[in-house]
Design a protein around this motif. Structure first.
Motif, PDB file in Angstrom:
ATOM      1  N   LEU A  19      65.907 -22.433 -58.026  1.00  0.00           N
ATOM      2  CA  LEU A  19      65.525 -23.366 -57.918  1.00  0.00           C
ATOM      3  C   LEU A  19      65.261 -24.157 -59.191  1.00  0.00           C
ATOM      4  O   LEU A  19      63.697 -22.845 -58.808  1.00  0.00           O
ATOM      5  CB  LEU A  19      64.768 -24.904 -56.541  1.00  0.00           C
ATOM      6  N   ARG A  20      65.728 -24.476 -59.517  1.00  0.00           N
ATOM      7  CA  ARG A  20      64.792 -24.812 -61.330  1.00  0.00           C
ATOM      8  C   ARG A  20      64.910 -26.606 -61.226  1.00  0.00           C
ATOM      9  O   ARG A  20      65.661 -27.462 -61.323  1.00  0.00           O
ATOM     10  CB  ARG A  20      65.770 -24.805 -62.813  1.00  0.00           C
ATOM     11  N   ILE A  21      63.904 -26.469 -61.787  1.00  0.00           N
ATOM     12  CA  ILE A  21      63.101 -27.976 -61.975  1.00  0.00           C
ATOM     13  C   ILE A  21      63.045 -28.527 -63.538  1.00  0.00           C
ATOM     14  O   ILE A  21      61.755 -27.918 -63.387  1.00  0.00           O
ATOM     15  CB  ILE A  21      62.311 -28.790 -61.165  1.00  0.00           C
ATOM     16  N   THR A  22      63.357 -29.372 -64.079  1.00  0.00           N
ATOM     17  CA  THR A  22      63.366 -30.146 -65.229  1.00  0.00           C
ATOM     18  C   THR A  22      62.708 -31.124 -65.407  1.00  0.00           C
ATOM     19  O   THR A  22      63.341 -31.670 -64.513  1.00  0.00           O
ATOM     20  CB  THR A  22      63.804 -29.818 -66.108  1.00  0.00           C
ATOM     21  N   THR A  23      62.022 -32.104 -66.169  1.00  0.00           N
ATOM     22  CA  THR A  23      61.291 -33.328 -66.070  1.00  0.00           C
ATOM     23  C   THR A  23      61.698 -33.715 -67.596  1.00  0.00           C
ATOM     24  O   THR A  23      61.358 -33.592 -68.416  1.00  0.00           O
ATOM     25  CB  THR A  23      59.998 -33.887 -65.529  1.00  0.00           C
ATOM     26  N   THR A  24      61.893 -34.866 -67.439  1.00  0.00           N
ATOM     27  CA  THR A  24      62.638 -35.768 -68.566  1.00  0.00           C
ATOM     28  C   THR A  24      60.900 -37.060 -68.214  1.00  0.00           C
ATOM     29  O   THR A  24      61.786 -37.771 -67.011  1.00  0.00           O
ATOM     30  CB  THR A  24      63.842 -36.285 -68.408  1.00  0.00           C
ATOM     31  N   THR A  25      60.124 -37.647 -69.541  1.00  0.00           N
ATOM     32  CA  THR A  25      59.964 -38.887 -69.165  1.00  0.00           C
ATOM     33  C   THR A  25      60.536 -40.020 -69.952  1.00  0.00           C
ATOM     34  O   THR A  25      60.315 -39.324 -71.299  1.00  0.00           O
ATOM     35  CB  THR A  25      58.363 -38.434 -69.271  1.00  0.00           C
ATOM     36  N   ILE A  26      60.296 -41.085 -69.903  1.00  0.00           N
ATOM     37  CA  ILE A  26      61.138 -41.659 -70.510  1.00  0.00           C
ATOM     38  C   ILE A  26      59.637 -42.696 -69.936  1.00  0.00           C
ATOM     39  O   ILE A  26      59.505 -43.686 -69.652  1.00  0.00           O
ATOM     40  CB  ILE A  26      62.377 -42.520 -69.926  1.00  0.00           C
ATOM     41  N   ARG A  27      59.109 -42.446 -71.673  1.00  0.00           N
ATOM     42  CA  ARG A  27      57.773 -43.712 -71.720  1.00  0.00           C
ATOM     43  C   ARG A  27      57.862 -45.584 -71.482  1.00  0.00           C
ATOM     44  O   ARG A  27      58.865 -45.878 -71.727  1.00  0.00           O
ATOM     45  CB  ARG A  27      57.481 -43.415 -72.936  1.00  0.00           C
ATOM     46  N   ASP A  28      57.472 -45.628 -70.539  1.00  0.00           N
ATOM     47  CA  ASP A  28      57.231 -47.547 -69.756  1.00  0.00           C
ATOM     48  C   ASP A  28      58.339 -46.857 -69.391  1.00  0.00           C
ATOM     49  O   ASP A  28      58.509 -48.439 -68.346  1.00  0.00           O
ATOM     50  CB  ASP A  28      56.671 -48.401 -70.941  1.00  0.00           C
ATOM     51  N   THR A  29      58.860 -46.519 -68.681  1.00  0.00           N
ATOM     52  CA  THR A  29      60.172 -46.189 -68.082  1.00  0.00           C
ATOM     53  C   THR A  29      60.533 -45.495 -66.289  1.00  0.00           C
ATOM     54  O   THR A  29      60.710 -46.769 -65.303  1.00  0.00           O
ATOM     55  CB  THR A  29      61.536 -46.210 -69.060  1.00  0.00           C
ATOM     56  N   ALA A  30      60.432 -44.430 -67.066  1.00  0.00           N
ATOM     57  CA  ALA A  30      60.391 -43.652 -65.762  1.00  0.00           C
ATOM     58  C   ALA A  30      60.695 -41.906 -65.826  1.00  0.00           C
ATOM     59  O   ALA A  30      60.241 -41.764 -67.542  1.00  0.00           O
ATOM     60  CB  ALA A  30      62.137 -44.151 -65.301  1.00  0.00           C
ATOM     61  N   GLN A  31      60.156 -41.574 -64.796  1.00  0.00           N
ATOM     62  CA  GLN A  31      59.991 -40.440 -64.728  1.00  0.00           C
ATOM     63  C   GLN A  31      61.257 -39.292 -64.077  1.00  0.00           C
ATOM     64  O   GLN A  31      61.095 -40.008 -63.065  1.00  0.00           O
ATOM     65  CB  GLN A  31      59.198 -39.584 -63.651  1.00  0.00           C
TER      66      GLN A  31
END
Length: 134
Positions: A19-31
């Motif tokens: 399993l590979r998990i990557t994260t994207t954070t969109i400021r003030d919107t979502a993770q």
């Protein structure tokens, strides 16, 4: 000892993709947590840890992108359901995005699709469009 001629042994066992998990954070919107590979008992802890961290960071919206998931069993489902409970307690909407057919079937069979919010894509989840129905 000399090797036997004409005898051929081949290792045909292929290890399951991790399993590979990557994260994207969109400021003030979502993770967004992007899951790639398989989630079974052996991959339970990395998934649970990633979900716990994401909830602890308190994003305005937590999206779990399942598009890259090649296998999901009850271990994965339990982790998602526990994360939903934790996210609700923290006041964070948790939504699933783009579940593959096998995962959709698991969600339907277990009735989890009635409890979890599911969108056809990350884009739809971020846009807040109507969730997918059954």
């Amino acid at each position: 000892m000399s090797p036997r001629h004409g005898t051929h042994f081949e290792n045909t066992s292929v290890p399951a993709p991790l399993l590979r998990i990557t994260t994207t954070t969109i400021r003030d919107t979502a993770q967004i947590l992007h899951l790639h590979g398989e989630v079974d008992h052996d991959q339970r802890r990395p998934l649970e840890s990633a979900l716990e961290r994401a909830v602890a960071e308190r994003p305005p919206l937590l999206v779990v992108d399942l598009a890259g998931l090649t296998f999901c069993d009850s271990t994965c489902l339990n982790a998602l359901l526990r994360a939903r409970i934790a996210a609700c307690a923290a006041g964070i909407p948790l939504v699933l995005a783009a579940p593959p057919a096998q995962t959709c079937r698991l969600l339907e069979i277990t009735g989890a699709d009635d409890v979890l919010t599911i969108h056809d894509s990350v884009r739809a989840a971020l846009a807040g469009t109507e969730p997918r129905v059954g």
